[in-house]
Scaffold this active site. Structure first.
Site, PDB file in Angstrom:
ATOM      1  N   GLU A  11      28.033  38.731  39.026  1.00 31.12           N
ATOM      2  CA  GLU A  11      28.656  39.593  38.024  1.00 31.12           C
ATOM      3  C   GLU A  11      29.900  38.897  37.499  1.00 31.12           C
ATOM      4  O   GLU A  11      31.017  39.197  37.897  1.00 31.12           O
ATOM      5  CB  GLU A  11      29.029  40.957  38.631  1.00 31.12           C
ATOM      6  CG  GLU A  11      29.545  41.947  37.602  1.00 31.12           C
ATOM      7  CD  GLU A  11      31.041  42.280  37.747  1.00 31.12           C
ATOM      8  OE1 GLU A  11      31.502  43.151  37.000  1.00 31.12           O
ATOM      9  OE2 GLU A  11      31.743  41.680  38.602  1.00 31.12           O
TER      10      GLU A  11
ATOM     11  N   ASP B 286      30.396  40.727  43.148  1.00 31.56           N
ATOM     12  CA  ASP B 286      31.455  41.201  42.260  1.00 31.56           C
ATOM     13  C   ASP B 286      32.404  40.057  41.904  1.00 31.56           C
ATOM     14  O   ASP B 286      32.917  39.368  42.801  1.00 31.56           O
ATOM     15  CB  ASP B 286      32.217  42.312  43.003  1.00 31.56           C
ATOM     16  CG  ASP B 286      33.203  43.029  42.116  1.00 31.56           C
ATOM     17  OD1 ASP B 286      32.751  43.849  41.293  1.00 31.56           O
ATOM     18  OD2 ASP B 286      34.418  42.770  42.240  1.00 31.56           O
TER      19      ASP B 286
END
Lengths: 656, 656
Positions: A410, A381
């Site tokens: 990401e 993330d």
């Protein structure tokens, strides 16, 4: 002066690929070839030879591949790594004096010059080789030397001296001299094939329950495995599964304050029950999780976990390691913010802490813990808000012990930052695919990804949507847009993924004024009618099956765009390494109107001959069309099917 | 783990210029700016600052230049080296937490948030800076800290905290922390200005006699100095002045055998009288030579000598150092050849000799000997047939003691080889200019030289002809071609040269079937009517004067091509660094026909406004024309004058 190795005359430079002067390895998967090219030349007119050397970094011995001369002082060689881990490669070049002599001999003979002295020089070459040869081979070389010295026919002597027997034996025996070795040893990070070919399905496990009103569990997740396998996905990605903070918990639709009973965002990690190595009790136990992972594996599916380095205010780290956070003068920890926006439920970690070594080790231990539970894929993330040096270290360190681990970055941010994350080790990366909405934009972007240096280190993973991103073309384009975008993602990039349920069920309502889903699962539990069949789901299922049986779609790099006389139509060819499997995809990127026109098949790249007929088999619709030569007509009705996914199946004699 | 410097978060990469990963320095002359750019960024959203560091390699202290943010994570900084020798440069970047805080403070204040805690954070910054500040500055910083802590007006506090007083004092006092220094120290080889701006005149000293039938001497050469100075040249290049071999001496028009009394080729160096450190007795003594060099200097002219590493068979080296040559089985030394062609009067040196260190030192001693005689420029004959490593070593070594020495590489060979010679140290290089005969070819080639990496290491020297090269367009194009080519050479490249007498007198007869002069001076002595005036000579004289007073023509890199609607017309703008001197050159490259058409002035690059009138002053013809806006009409009659060399002199108000 000695260091210059004064008698070496061959230069090797401009080696490709070479990332940041060799600081970073390029990327390949097992069985994927690496072609290395370089400028290799010498002063004067002597003949140069060159080889590509490579080895697995755990082996001592270098393998050698002869390099091919491409013209204009450029050389090229290729090898195929066959195991995971770091490979090394470098180059060598030298002057082949014997070959130089052979060429000169031939020219002089053809110009009717006296070559008596030349033949004596040749005999000297062979005698010198004999002195360096294995005992069994010395005799032949010396015999040939005598024949050259006492030649009665120039023609016979030239034939002997330039023939393959003499050439092969000379090369096998004579030591190469004054060999230039390229100044660097370069690296190739070889990963498993899944690094290049994967289909991801994302869902929130807390919404996995079959019946409404109940918090989903890993056991519920297990029950979803047959349907996800049936749809053809090989990777399930779960948002964070850890305890969710209670302090500053967010409510429905990102409300600043949660109502009692609201579950909060899974990305607000950590609470009294535990942090990154714990599981939210409502989802089940670590045993339940391990069972789910094993059960998924039985269905041919791997579980990817989210790795989000951030803490809810009540994460145990805050008390145990206060030095890892930035404290404010009011005694609180600095929460994440992008002024004037505030994210009070999420505390970032301070990578400038003096205790950074313990921080890094603890973060690594989180990865190792989940690897122990059977997780081999991490979706990271927002990696771009954490230190690059940390990622470089942790990925390298983890993959040294566990080369099968895949990291997906990401990062939706600026180009140089996204590229850097690829360079320093991330296996795959999210991309700008989601925001490329016209054929021209898509061509340009995919060309950048596949035909520039990025191809060497940045493996795209195309996502039409995520829990954070509902792009306007999905909102306004409905089912045809969903079909076109998923087919494009799945055929342009061999890695692709979906935030699944909303996509297959075609949800398109945004938060007013935002490009996000309303009533987002990030802040609440949904109940899905998992049994529901939709046309979108059917296309997803088909395209995943098509990917599995057509090797042309199992790599991202082999793509060539065709032209179209209608600016709404995108057309591209794909092929496998043997050119036995050739695909042509045609997309109507206008979800509202039928679009038709002529498209140009990229015949050259597909190695198809001009002026021939071939059979276009649409694997989605099962229709077949006979096409002729380069330009052919298409008509795509979005509400029927906005795409053609052709296999070029039958070709007439003379093609191929 | 320690080596990673875990708390540094700024990345510096993709630095330009950087040759071969920093292995080679880029090139500049004294006073010529170097602009360095790089991708500099960090994770997250903190504010980055960057500086360019540079120093002369003989100094310890780095000078610092702030870098400017260009957008998209790209930064740039510039410095101007002001002395000869090697400069070094590198980059630093860091996160400016104080500036990050200032920006956040402003945004929060503008969004009406409570900034009480923010101001306390600001006070902490200022107190920390005070602790690191010089005693006299601590008081101000602490006073400001108190003002922020006890602010009664947010507006006043924000104004104080983000004002230039606080910012400047903070930056002057606070230590930069976690500074990333670029991993390499890069080099700039700074040469004297002549390396970039020079006009060369080549002639054979043996043809310098004023009267026919006599071998020219250095004293004759001295008598030519006023005319060459009057023509505006600043460099005289002499073919080799050494004793010429008698064995295998070549005759007139390269005949294999010389007739008695024929002088041979000056490039067949060495005979009983001596080798590379001796002078052909017919030319005079070393004293005569030194006088000539001094006299030339008095005329503002430098003498460039030829440095040709090759020996006639009777060169003393052959007997004294037989190990430096390749011997054949018949007891002769291998002569130069390009099979089936043979050059029996020239023996190449074997750079693969085991005695290479003594060979290299002896070759260096030749250069040092002539430097002692006052020679500061060497035109190196065929450097591409000698070892690259040798050149790299000898140029570096000579220039370490004598940074003023200029080396011109006479290599006409493949692109990678020509480029490499520039990279490893040659000051200037011959080019493909001579064979670019259409406006399109010329644009493409000059763009490659000036707008790619070549600009950093390859200084072109444009020659319309040489003793070896009489291109067909000169043969067939006569006077107009000679005028067009010399003007192009002199204005496209700030370094240019001519093989003088044949050019100014317009000789154009080739050897049948070859692109060489018939009755070449390479093999015989010519008698020239040195007093003869020609139109070509007049144009040469004018263009050299124009170059001297127009700084726009004193650099090669500032060039922008305009367009023309007639494919025979070439048009380009040049400008100086202040845009005070702007030139536009228009050439009719067809020597046979009048060509006319519309040309587009590159207004943007010349920093001229659109839609204005300006005065075009042709400095060759002294005609003036009023032009308007971008496209204007030209008509060039080759037998009158095939070129315009405009200075853009008067511009209306609002321009510039």
């Amino acid at each position: 002066m000695e260091a210059l190795e004064g008698t070496k005359r061959v230069i090797i430079e401009n080696v490709k690929p070479e990332l940041n002067c060799g600081q970073y390895p390029v990327k390949r998967v097992v069985g994927e070839e690496l072609t290395v090219s370089a400028d290799i030349f010498t002063d004067g007119h002597d003949e140069v030879k060159a080889v590509l050397l490579y080895r697995h970094s755990k082996k001592k011995k270098w393998e050698e591949v002869p390099m091919e001369f491409l013209g204009n002082d450029r050389w090229q060689g290729t090898f195929i790594p066959d195991a995971m881990g770091l490979y090394e490669y470098t180059l060598q070049g030298w002057i082949d004096h014997f070959y130089t002599w052979q060429k000169g001999l031939k020219k002089k003979f053809e110009a009717n010059q006296d070559i008596t002295v030349e033949l004596q020089i040749g005999a000297q070459f062979l005698e010198a080789a004999a002195a360096e040869a294995k005992p069994g081979q010395q005799k032949r070389l010396r015999k040939w030397a005598e024949e050259l010295k006492h030649a009665t026919s120039f023609a016979d002597a030239v034939e002997l001296a330039t023939g393959s027997d003499v050439t092969d034996q000379y090369n096998a025996s004579a030591e190469r001299k004054n060999v230039t070795t390229y100044s660097k040893i370069l690296g190739v990070d070889v990963e498993r094939q899944k690094a290049l070919f994967s289909a991801w399905y994302e869902f929130f496990p807390r919404s996995a329950a079959q019946e409404a009103g109940r918090h989903g569990t890993f056991q519920d997740c297990e029950r979803l495995l047959p349907r996800i396998a049936e749809m053809g996905f090989d990777t399930i990605y779960l948002p964070p599964i850890h305890p969710i903070g209670r302090e500053f918990r967010k409510g429905k639709n990102n409300a600043v304050t949660a109502q009692p009973g609201e579950p909060g965002s899974p990305w607000a990690i950590g609470a009294a029950e535990g942090g990154h190595k714990s599981i939210l009790p409502e989802l089940g136990t670590v045993e339940d999780f391990r069972n789910f992972v094993q059960s998924a594996r039985d269905h041919g599916i791997e579980i990817a976990l989210d790795f989000a380095i951030q803490c809810a205010p009540d994460h145990p780290y805050v008390k145990e390691h206060p030095q890892w956070f930035k404290w404010r003068p009011d005694g609180t920890v600095q929460y994440a913010e992008n002024p004037p926006k505030k994210y009070q439920d999420v505390l970032p970690v301070n990578f400038e802490t003096e205790d950074w070594q313990n921080l890094w080790k603890e973060l690594r231990s989180i990865l190792l813990y989940w690897i122990d539970q059977g997780v081999h894929i991490f979706r990271v993330d927002n990696p771009h808000t954490k230190s690059f040096h940390f990622w470089e270290w942790v990925i390298k360190d983890v993959r040294r012990q566990h080369p099968q681990i895949i990291f997906l970055a990401e990062a939706f941010t600026r180009p140089r930052v996204m590229e850097r994350l690829g360079k320093i080790g991330f296996t795959q990366s999210y991309t700008y695919f989601t925001w490329r909405t016209t054929p021209e934009e898509m061509r340009e972007y995919v060309t950048e990804l596949t035909k520039t240096d990025m191809r060497e280190y940045y493996r795209p993973n195309f996502w039409p949507n995520t829990p954070d991103i509902l792009p306007p073309h999905l909102t306004h384009g409905g089912e045809p847009a969903h079909i076109a975008r998923v087919v494009m993602a799945a055929t342009l990039s061999s890695n692709y993924g979906l935030y699944g349920p909303v996509y297959e069920f075609g949800l398109t309502e945004p938060m007013p004024g935002k490009e996000e889903y309303i009533n987002s699962e990030k802040y609440e539990i949904h109940h899905w009618d998992w049994g529901r069949l939709t046309k979108i789901r059917e296309v997803i299922t088909k395209i995943n099956r098509i990917r599995k049986v057509n090797p042309a779609l199992q790599t991202t790099w082999n793509v060539a765009f065709g032209d179209a006389d209608n600016p709404n139509i995108l057309c591209y060819g794909k092929w496998d390494s043997n050119f036995e499997n050739r695909m042509l995809v045609v997309i109507n990127m206008d979800p509202h109107n039928t679009q038709s026109g002529w498209v140009r098949v990229p015949l050259d790249e597909l190695k198809l001959n001009k002026g021939q007929q071939y059979l276009m088999h649409d694997l989605l619709s099962e229709h077949k069309y006979t096409w002729t030569d380069e330009w052919n007509y298409v008509e795509l009705r979005p509400w029927e099917m906005p795409v053609h996914v052709f296999r070029i199946e039958t070709v007439t004699a003379g093609l191929g």
